[in-house]
Scaffold this active site. Structure first.
Site, short mmCIF file in Angstrom:
data_model
loop_
_atom_site.label_atom_id
_atom_site.label_comp_id
_atom_site.label_asym_id
_atom_site.label_seq_id
_atom_site.Cartn_x
_atom_site.Cartn_y
_atom_site.Cartn_z
CD GLU A 114 32.20 53.89 45.69
OE1 GLU A 114 32.35 53.46 46.81
OE2 GLU A 114 33.00 53.66 44.77
CG ASP A 143 39.17 47.80 42.71
OD1 ASP A 143 40.26 47.91 42.13
OD2 ASP A 143 39.00 47.11 43.72
CE LYS A 283 38.46 50.13 52.02
NZ LYS A 283 37.51 50.54 53.05
CG ASP A 307 35.71 53.85 52.55
OD1 ASP A 307 36.69 53.18 52.19
OD2 ASP A 307 34.84 53.44 53.32
CG ASP A 450 37.95 47.30 57.67
OD1 ASP A 450 37.48 46.22 58.06
OD2 ASP A 450 37.26 48.20 57.18
#
Ligand SMILES: *[C@@H]1O[C@H](CO)[C@@H](O)[C@H](O)[C@H]1NC(C)=O
Ligand SMILES: *[C@@H]1O[C@H](CO)[C@@H](O)[C@H](O)[C@H]1NC(C)=O
Length: 737
Positions: A114, A143, A283, A307, A450
């Site tokens: 990312e 993280d 997450k 996100d 989620d």
């Protein structure tokens, strides 16, 4: 009756005639499905040929029963579609002075997958909301524990001093710098500020580029910012202390103001403690740490989880969400407001079906009609107390929950003291013997934490809302290659299967707690992985039977062919109409059908196999992050709608094998037709159509196999394996008969 003058939002169903149309379709198709089942039962008794044939027949019957039931489930989420609209003016008029604090949580995990520039664009876009800055706090959970991400965030906090005032001054609609500047022509009327802010952005971008290329932070840069003290104990992303830094803190010693003296939202960096011997729960663990840390700082009663690739494309989304929470009449029962997952990087014809069009434009509206959409992890606003496990109670209607923030009294101590005091909340051992991960916060132990969390909130008595405005609130990046798409769906379907097998199975856990229609809505997703088996059966067995001229469907002269024909026609016509109506193109629909097949025969199948093998012999869940970087070549192919098969993985192999098998069966069919044209056509017309369909839908794959020379073609190792396997299957099958 609702008092329309005070309502902050409005819910609308679809028109009466549309509803009637849908229900007529659903009714007639259900009848046709029943007839198909009857046909299977009837002929099983009447036309018993041999044990082997009976087995094949039972398999067909089972597959058709499965498909029929799944279809019924999808109709449940089309029964009662609800569309929402908000009245933001009324919100400003009535509540402007008492808007609640909002905490925004962004999560990133790996700076190589990312890119930091993407992460800070997301951060900057959410800092620029049209909202009182002192009530807004942005928390980034890293993280990866990466000093690069931290450094880049410090650059962003400096840039924010110029960017936020700029956004407010010109009332920008696009608060994400990258999206704003991607249009290289200056806005009209051009402003002097534009050139200078663009230069600042470019400068920041260059700095970011140089540290990412270097892969680390040099000594000089470390000295520039005292925040790097946290990295002394750092040994690896999986082994370090908590690192917590307040980069911007309203009314603290780190107070930072915009160039024109305006306040900026709080900006906090957190890398929770990680130790190899402690599970970190991916997450869900990161968000739970953020919930605890933020509670001691801003304690906003509303939390937005995002996100790091989902930037905000609208400065009004916070107000939209508040229209639901603060609605006088209904707000007290709403636990979360989910925005759709929309993507910036999807081409018109969407070859990988990544826009999830029917899910976002139809299914979710349908679930909303039954009391709430799913929580899908990103672009979702929560009430803090429900996320922490509060159970709904009608007697304790709590209308003013949003007044409960900390009102910025939290920075009485110095930033340093505060950081030191709160570090423990993000330690590995903090959650030991607590209810975090079970009753409080996001749930642990599932790849789709989620969905389970949303379900349990709904089972606690709360409602949720799906809000899908014309202009999308958040835009993310979809995978732009085949293999990552399949991997992403494998993870989702694996997580969904875990739900099916866990105590959170909606049918038992949600029984009498949520609407049966909503349970069915969840089941559409939860049954993804097991659906792979009937799909594989249906793609293989009828085609193989072409080789030996064995008919598995009614003859052309039989009346039983009518329900089959009706289902084929109406289901496809309906799905096409729905797709076009929700804004897709014909080609995109066709590509979506292909991806439907590919996902079912590879992602879902491997998800099923992996889950079963985990049940049999213990191995742990893995969490793969979908990469947000694409190489230039591959991206170009994507833009030209050319599929990429380059990864030599088992998932691709199974797709190629299936395609080859159907091609060989087509050849076998040609032979049959030469022998006896009219009889073959007469007895096997449906099988022929099905085989033909499978071949036509695989055309891009054959092209990648035989014709293309670019890097995205099918790797030769896969070709060899697949051709061999398909030939073997055909040979064995004919030999055994
Ligand atoms: C994103 O925002 C721009 C305006 O800045 C708008 O033109 C565009 O339609 C939005 N994108 C989506 C997908 O809604
Ligand atoms: C997303 O799209 C932009 C252009 O629209 C492109 O430059 C960029 O490389 C794409 N990103 C990914 C990850 O595909």
């Amino acid at each position: 009756m609702r008092n329309e003058d005070v309502a902050l939002f409005e819910s609308k169903g679809v028109s009466k005639s549309m509803l009637l149309c849908r229900r007529a379709f659903a009714g007639s198709t259900s009848l046709a499905i029943l007839s198909v089942w009857l046909y299977r039962c009837f002929y099983f008794v009447y036309d018993y040929q041999s044990h082997a044939h009976a087995l094949v027949w039972i398999g067909m019957f089972a597959a058709e029963v499965w498909f029929g039931l799944c279809w019924l489930l999808t109709q449940a989420s089309r029964w009662n579609l609800i569309y929402r609209r908000t009245f933001k003016d009324k919100l400003s008029y009535r509540h402007e002075k008492e808007l609640p604090g909002i905490d925004i949580f962004g999560c990133t995990a790996d700076p190589t997958i990312e890119p930091p520039i993407m992460v800070i664009n997301t951060v900057l876009s959410v800092m620029a909301y049209d909202y009182p800055s002192e009530k807004l706090s942005v928390y980034l959970s890293d993280d990866g524990g990466s000093d690069i991400t931290f450094y880049v965030l410090t650059l962003a906090s400096t840039f924010a001093k110029h960017w936020i005032p700029y956004c407010k001054k010109y009332k920008l609609e696009t608060p994400c710098p990258a999206a704003y500047f991607s249009n290289s022509a200056p806005p009209t009327p051009a402003s002097e500020d534009w050139a200078s802010i663009r230069e600042l952005y470019e400068e920041m971008k260059n700095r970011i580029q140089s540290v990412t290329e270097l892969g680390g932070i040099s000594k000089e840069l470390r000295l520039e910012h005292n925040g790097f003290t946290g990295w002394e104990s750092f040994s690896s992303p999986r082994d370090h202390d908590t690192i917590l830094h307040i980069l911007i803190g309203v009314s603290s010693s780190r107070e930072v103001k915009g160039v024109d003296g305006c306040a900026l939202p709080n900006l906090i960096y957190l890398a929770r403690e990680k130790r190899p011997q402690h599970p970190h729960n991916f997450k869900a663990g990161a968000i739970n740490s953020l919930i605890r840390v933020s509670e001691q700082m801003s304690n906003g009663p509303v939390i937005l989880t995002l996100d790091c690739d989902m930037y905000s494309n609208s400065t009004r989304s916070l107000r939209d969400a508040l229209c639901f929470f603060m609605d006088e009449e209904k707000g007290y029962e709403i636990a979360f407001v989910q925005f759709p997952q929309s993507f910036e990087n999807v081409t018109r014809n969407d070859i990988y079906g990544s826009s999830l069009r029917t899910d976002m434009e139809v299914d979710f509206h349908g679930m909303d009609g039954f009391g709430g959409s799913m929580y899908i992890g990103t672009g979702c606003f929560h009430r803090r107390d429900t996320l922490c496990g509060r159970v709904f109670s009608k007697s304790q209607r709590d209308r003013g929950f949003w007044r409960k923030g900390n009102d910025n009294q939290y920075f009485i101590e110095t930033a340093y003291d505060l950081e030191e005091r709160l570090k423990d909340l993000a330690s590995c051992t903090f959650e030991k013997d607590t209810q975090w991960g079970t009753e409080m916060g996001l749930k642990y132990g599932c790849a789709v934490e989620d969905v389970i969390t949303g379900l349990s909130i709904q089972c606690n008595g709360w409602k949720s809302v799906y809000y899908n405005p014309e202009r999308k609130g958040f835009l993310g990046l979809a995978p732009t290659s085949l293999h990552p798409t399949l991997v992403q769906h494998k993870r989702w379907s694996e997580g969904d299967l875990q739900i099916l097998l866990s105590k959170y199975n909606p049918a038992s856990y949600g029984f009498r707690r949520i609407h049966p229609g909503l349970i069915m809505g969840y089941y559409v997703y939860i049954l993804w992985a097991p659906s792979s088996l009937p799909t594989l059966y249906y793609c293989i067995i009828p085609s193989l039977h072409l080789l030996i001229g064995n008919s598995l469907f009614p003859q052309i002269s039989s009346l039983w062919i009518i329900p089959y024909a009706y289902i084929i026609f109406s289901a496809y016509a309906y799905s096409l109409a729905e797709f076009l109506w929700s804004g897709g193109t014909f080609l995109a629909w066709w590509n979506d059908q292909r991806m439907w097949l590919y996902k079912r025969t590879s992602s879902y199948f491997f998800a099923l196999v992996d889950t079963i093998s985990r049940l049999v012999k213990y191995s742990s869940t893995t969490f793969t992050i979908t990469s947000k970087v694409a190489d230039q070549d591959a991206y170009q192919r994507y833009e030209q709608d050319i599929m990429d098969f380059e990864t030599p993985s088992p998932m691709i192999t199974i797709l190629v094998t299936l395609a080859m098998l159907n091609l060989f069966c087509l050849a076998g069919l040609a032979k049959q037709l030469l022998v006896d044209f009219s009889r073959t056509l007469e007895t096997m017309i449906l099988q022929i159509i099905q085989n033909f369909f499978l071949v036509v839908i695989n055309l891009p794959l054959y092209e990648a196999l035989f014709e293309r020379k670019d890097k995205g073609k099918v790797p030769s190792s896969v070709t060899v394996k697949s051709v061999f396997l398909a030939l073997l299957a055909c040979a064995c099958f004919t030999f055994l008969h």
